[in-house]
Enzyme design. Structure first.
Site, PDB file in Angstrom:
ATOM      1  N   GLY A 101      -6.593  -0.640 -13.865  1.00  0.00           N
ATOM      2  CA  GLY A 101      -7.353  -1.778 -13.347  1.00  0.00           C
ATOM      3  C   GLY A 101      -8.522  -1.384 -12.464  1.00  0.00           C
ATOM      4  N   SER A 140       0.852  -1.201   0.000  1.00  0.00           N
ATOM      5  CA  SER A 140       0.000   0.000   0.000  1.00  0.00           C
ATOM      6  C   SER A 140       0.885   1.247   0.000  1.00  0.00           C
ATOM      7  CB  SER A 140      -0.872   0.038   1.257  1.00  0.00           C
ATOM      8  OG  SER A 140      -1.621  -1.142   1.353  1.00  0.00           O
ATOM      9  N   GLU A 195      -4.132  -4.193  -6.383  1.00  0.00           N
ATOM     10  CA  GLU A 195      -4.322  -2.911  -7.096  1.00  0.00           C
ATOM     11  C   GLU A 195      -5.049  -1.898  -6.212  1.00  0.00           C
ATOM     12  OE1 GLU A 195      -5.062  -3.254 -11.263  1.00  0.00           O
ATOM     13  OE2 GLU A 195      -4.000  -5.170 -11.333  1.00  0.00           O
ATOM     14  N   GLY A 196      -4.616  -1.857  -4.958  1.00  0.00           N
ATOM     15  CA  GLY A 196      -5.191  -0.933  -3.982  1.00  0.00           C
ATOM     16  C   GLY A 196      -6.226  -1.629  -3.123  1.00  0.00           C
TER      17      GLY A 196
HETATM   18  C1  LIG Z   1      -2.310 -12.324  -6.107  1.00  0.00           C
HETATM   19  C2  LIG Z   1      -1.677 -10.972  -6.070  1.00  0.00           C
HETATM   20  C3  LIG Z   1      -1.257 -10.384  -7.270  1.00  0.00           C
HETATM   21  C4  LIG Z   1      -0.607  -9.146  -7.257  1.00  0.00           C
HETATM   22  N1  LIG Z   1      -0.104  -8.633  -8.429  1.00  0.00           N
HETATM   23  C5  LIG Z   1       0.751  -7.565  -8.372  1.00  0.00           C
HETATM   24  C6  LIG Z   1       1.477  -7.155  -9.540  1.00  0.00           C
HETATM   25  O1  LIG Z   1       1.312  -7.715 -10.645  1.00  0.00           O
HETATM   26  N2  LIG Z   1       2.367  -6.135  -9.433  1.00  0.00           N
HETATM   27  C7  LIG Z   1       2.588  -5.487  -8.233  1.00  0.00           C
HETATM   28  O2  LIG Z   1       3.435  -4.587  -8.198  1.00  0.00           O
HETATM   29  N3  LIG Z   1       1.898  -5.839  -7.107  1.00  0.00           N
HETATM   30  C8  LIG Z   1       0.994  -6.867  -7.155  1.00  0.00           C
HETATM   31  N4  LIG Z   1       0.328  -7.271  -6.009  1.00  0.00           N
HETATM   32  C9  LIG Z   1       0.565  -6.558  -4.757  1.00  0.00           C
HETATM   33  C10 LIG Z   1      -0.657  -5.863  -4.198  1.00  0.00           C
HETATM   34  O3  LIG Z   1      -0.958  -4.726  -4.961  1.00  0.00           O
HETATM   35  C11 LIG Z   1      -0.403  -5.563  -2.716  1.00  0.00           C
HETATM   36  O4  LIG Z   1      -0.446  -6.799  -2.021  1.00  0.00           O
HETATM   37  C12 LIG Z   1      -1.409  -4.606  -2.128  1.00  0.00           C
HETATM   38  O5  LIG Z   1      -1.228  -3.321  -2.658  1.00  0.00           O
HETATM   39  C13 LIG Z   1      -1.336  -4.527  -0.598  1.00  0.00           C
HETATM   40  O6  LIG Z   1      -0.021  -4.353  -0.153  1.00  0.00           O
HETATM   41  P1  LIG Z   1       0.564  -5.296   1.015  1.00  0.00           P
HETATM   42  O7  LIG Z   1       0.254  -6.688   0.645  1.00  0.00           O
HETATM   43  O8  LIG Z   1       1.982  -4.924   1.227  1.00  0.00           O
HETATM   44  O9  LIG Z   1      -0.289  -4.939   2.281  1.00  0.00           O
HETATM   45  P2  LIG Z   1       0.054  -3.751   3.324  1.00  0.00           P
HETATM   46  O10 LIG Z   1       0.282  -2.495   2.565  1.00  0.00           O
HETATM   47  O11 LIG Z   1       1.104  -4.192   4.245  1.00  0.00           O
HETATM   48  O12 LIG Z   1      -1.327  -3.636   4.098  1.00  0.00           O
HETATM   49  C14 LIG Z   1      -1.727  -4.549   5.117  1.00  0.00           C
HETATM   50  C15 LIG Z   1      -3.107  -4.111   5.608  1.00  0.00           C
HETATM   51  O13 LIG Z   1      -3.024  -2.822   6.209  1.00  0.00           O
HETATM   52  C16 LIG Z   1      -3.898  -1.939   5.554  1.00  0.00           C
HETATM   53  N5  LIG Z   1      -3.293  -0.613   5.550  1.00  0.00           N
HETATM   54  C17 LIG Z   1      -2.067  -0.278   5.092  1.00  0.00           C
HETATM   55  N6  LIG Z   1      -1.857   1.039   5.242  1.00  0.00           N
HETATM   56  C18 LIG Z   1      -2.992   1.550   5.784  1.00  0.00           C
HETATM   57  C19 LIG Z   1      -3.427   2.853   6.143  1.00  0.00           C
HETATM   58  N7  LIG Z   1      -2.651   3.930   5.976  1.00  0.00           N
HETATM   59  N8  LIG Z   1      -4.663   2.994   6.663  1.00  0.00           N
HETATM   60  C20 LIG Z   1      -5.469   1.916   6.826  1.00  0.00           C
HETATM   61  N9  LIG Z   1      -5.131   0.673   6.502  1.00  0.00           N
HETATM   62  C21 LIG Z   1      -3.902   0.485   5.984  1.00  0.00           C
HETATM   63  C22 LIG Z   1      -4.085  -2.503   4.161  1.00  0.00           C
HETATM   64  O14 LIG Z   1      -5.275  -2.030   3.556  1.00  0.00           O
HETATM   65  C23 LIG Z   1      -4.120  -3.979   4.481  1.00  0.00           C
HETATM   66  O15 LIG Z   1      -5.402  -4.306   4.942  1.00  0.00           O
HETATM   67  C24 LIG Z   1      -0.400  -8.458  -6.017  1.00  0.00           C
HETATM   68  C25 LIG Z   1      -0.875  -9.032  -4.823  1.00  0.00           C
HETATM   69  C26 LIG Z   1      -1.485 -10.271  -4.842  1.00  0.00           C
HETATM   70  C27 LIG Z   1      -1.941 -10.858  -3.520  1.00  0.00           C
END
Ligand SMILES: Cc1cc2nc3c(=O)[nH]c(=O)nc-3n(C[C@H](O)[C@H](O)[C@H](O)COP(=O)(O)OP(=O)(O)OC[C@H]3O[C@@H](n4cnc5c(N)ncnc54)[C@H](O)[C@@H]3O)c2cc1C
Length: 390
Positions: A243, A135, A364-365
């Site tokens: 997306g 994120s 994607e967010g």
């Molecule tokens: C199957 C899959 C395919 C993907 N494909 C791609 C890809 O092709 N390319 C790419 O670059 N990425 C890709 N992603 C990554 C995806 O975009 C991220 O997993 C996603 O953006 C969330 O980031 P994170 O997993 O690090 O969670 P984190 O950012 O660590 O978040 C953990 C939790 O905390 C919450 N959170 C974080 N910050 C805050 C805040 N300020 N306020 C409130 N809540 C908060 C989040 O909403 C979440 O619930 C993919 C992920 C998956 C699972």
């Protein structure tokens, strides 16, 4: 006010529906069997074959400019077609597409990366997420340092869709720590797998799975910089933005198909001597699903329409993504409930959808990031309550 599709929109939508129904849905049972054996439901050559067939139906490069042989469809039509694709759980998509940011490539890069991707000869992936930056994408650390005419990349990306299959990656790297990620300190590179990055498959609850990409002193020539030095984060946000109305469009197709199954089941399954659909508990689940599907439809179409107006679509796309992703999770959950034990089995695709759609609230967010964008727009006065009708 006109809520009707134009004749052209309806004709194209109906043709897409026909293609999905006649050519893709018949593959569903086989896809389910293969997935149970941990094989892809559709392999790459089968996908290409189907895409070529679709090309004969006129579907090739929905978003691709005409000069590259595509249809260059308005966003509303793309959304309508993605909804049709969502009706089948076979992992099909129409061919002739490339990542939107590959159009920032120069002529040489277009020949090497863009055109082969459109033709389906090369597979791309896009990487911004890292173990320490999802994120909070502005916290990325994968670095690129200049070395003569080359750049040396070090670091790790994670959760990259297609990361295990891709021939090349569009990777966003930090090129100037002083400037920072938002201050022009990042750059996007086009990096062939042959240049030395490796991928590790990540098991997830969904079918298929993303990969981690590991860069250890990967040497990339400067001619592989996509766009300008310093433009990496901006390009990354453009990739993600696309997306935000297509994911919920797809979700809409899943929800409609699943609800249709629930209605059929409620009309046939009998308990206590009558159809389960005669119980208010079941009727309410059906009613709530129908209302949420309809609400999602208009949020999604408005987001796509906003794109077609040439307006900033971020606010409306975030609303569509947030609501559409929640909606499909709630609908599929109710559809499983209506099917009782059968819903939980692998005889039916419901448990598969249940696993698949959970991702829509994360990638994607996340939901939370969409809420952050929506509320920030209002709190800072970028958007008015009531949108363009206010
Ligand atoms: C199957 C899959 C395919 C993907 N494909 C791609 C890809 O092709 N390319 C790419 O670059 N990425 C890709 N992603 C990554 C995806 O975009 C991220 O997993 C996603 O953006 C969330 O980031 P994170 O997993 O690090 O969670 P984190 O950012 O660590 O978040 C953990 C939790 O905390 C919450 N959170 C974080 N910050 C805050 C805040 N300020 N306020 C409130 N809540 C908060 C989040 O909403 C979440 O619930 C993919 C992920 C998956 C699972």
């Amino acid at each position: 006010m006109d809520f009707e599709l134009t004749d052209e929109e309806r004709a194209i939508r109906d043709t897409a529906r026909q293609f999905i129904t006649r050519e893709v849905m018949p593959l569903e049972q086989e896809a389910l069997l293969r997935e149970r054996r941990h094989e892809p439901g559709l392999d790459h050559s089968e996908l290409r074959e189907l895409q070529q067939k679709a090309k004969k139906f006129g579907f090739w490069g929905l978003s691709t400019p005409e000069e590259y042989g595509g249809m260059n469809l308005p966003a509303v039509l793309q959304s309508l077609i993605w909804t049709e694709v969502g009706r089948t759980f076979v992992q099909f998509k129409f061919g002739g597409e490339a990542d939107n940011i590959l159009y920032y490539a120069n002529d040489q890069q277009k020949a090497e990366f863009l055109i082969p991707t459109i033709e389906g000869d090369r597979i791309s992936c896009f990487a911004i997420t890292e173990p320490g930056a999802g994120s909070d994408a502005a916290n990325i650390k994968l670095s690129a340092r200049p070395d003569g005419d080359d750049w040396i990349l070090n670091g790790e990306k994670t959760f990259i869709t297609n990361g295990n299959d891709a021939d090349f990656v569009i990777v966003v790297a930090v090129t100037d720590r002083e400037k920072g990620v938002r201050g022009g300190g990042t750059t996007a590179f086009l990096v062939d797998r042959a240049m030395g990055w490796r991928s590790e498959f990540i098991q997830t609850m969904g079918e298929g799975g993303p990969a981690s990409l590991i860069f250890e002193d990967v040497r990339v020539p400067a001619r592989n910089i996509l766009g300008e030095i310093g433009q990496g984060f901006e390009l990354g946000m453009k990739w993600i933005g696309k997306g935000r109305y297509l994911i919920p469009s797809n979700a809409l197709g899943i929800a409609e198909r699943a609800l249709g199954m629930a209605v059929d089941y409620a009309n046939t399954r009998e308990t206590f001597g009558r159809k389960i659909g005669e119980n208010q508990a079941i009727q309410w689940m059906i009613a709530d699903s129908e209302v949420e599907i309809e609400a999602a439809r208009w949020l999604i179409l408005r987001a796509a329409w906003t794109v077609d107006q040439g307006w900033d679509p971020r606010h409306s796309s975030s609303m569509a993504k947030l609501f559409g992703a929640r909606m499909v999770n709630d609908v599929v959950d109710r559809v499983m409930q209506i099917h009782g034990g059968m819903g939980y089995t692998r005889e039916l695709p419901i448990e598969r959808w249940y696993r698949q759609v959970r991702l829509m609230r994360i990638y994607e967010g996340t939901d939370e990031m969409q809420r952050l964008i929506i509320s920030r727009d209002l709190l800072r006065g970028y958007t008015k309550i009531g949108g363009h009708l206010a």
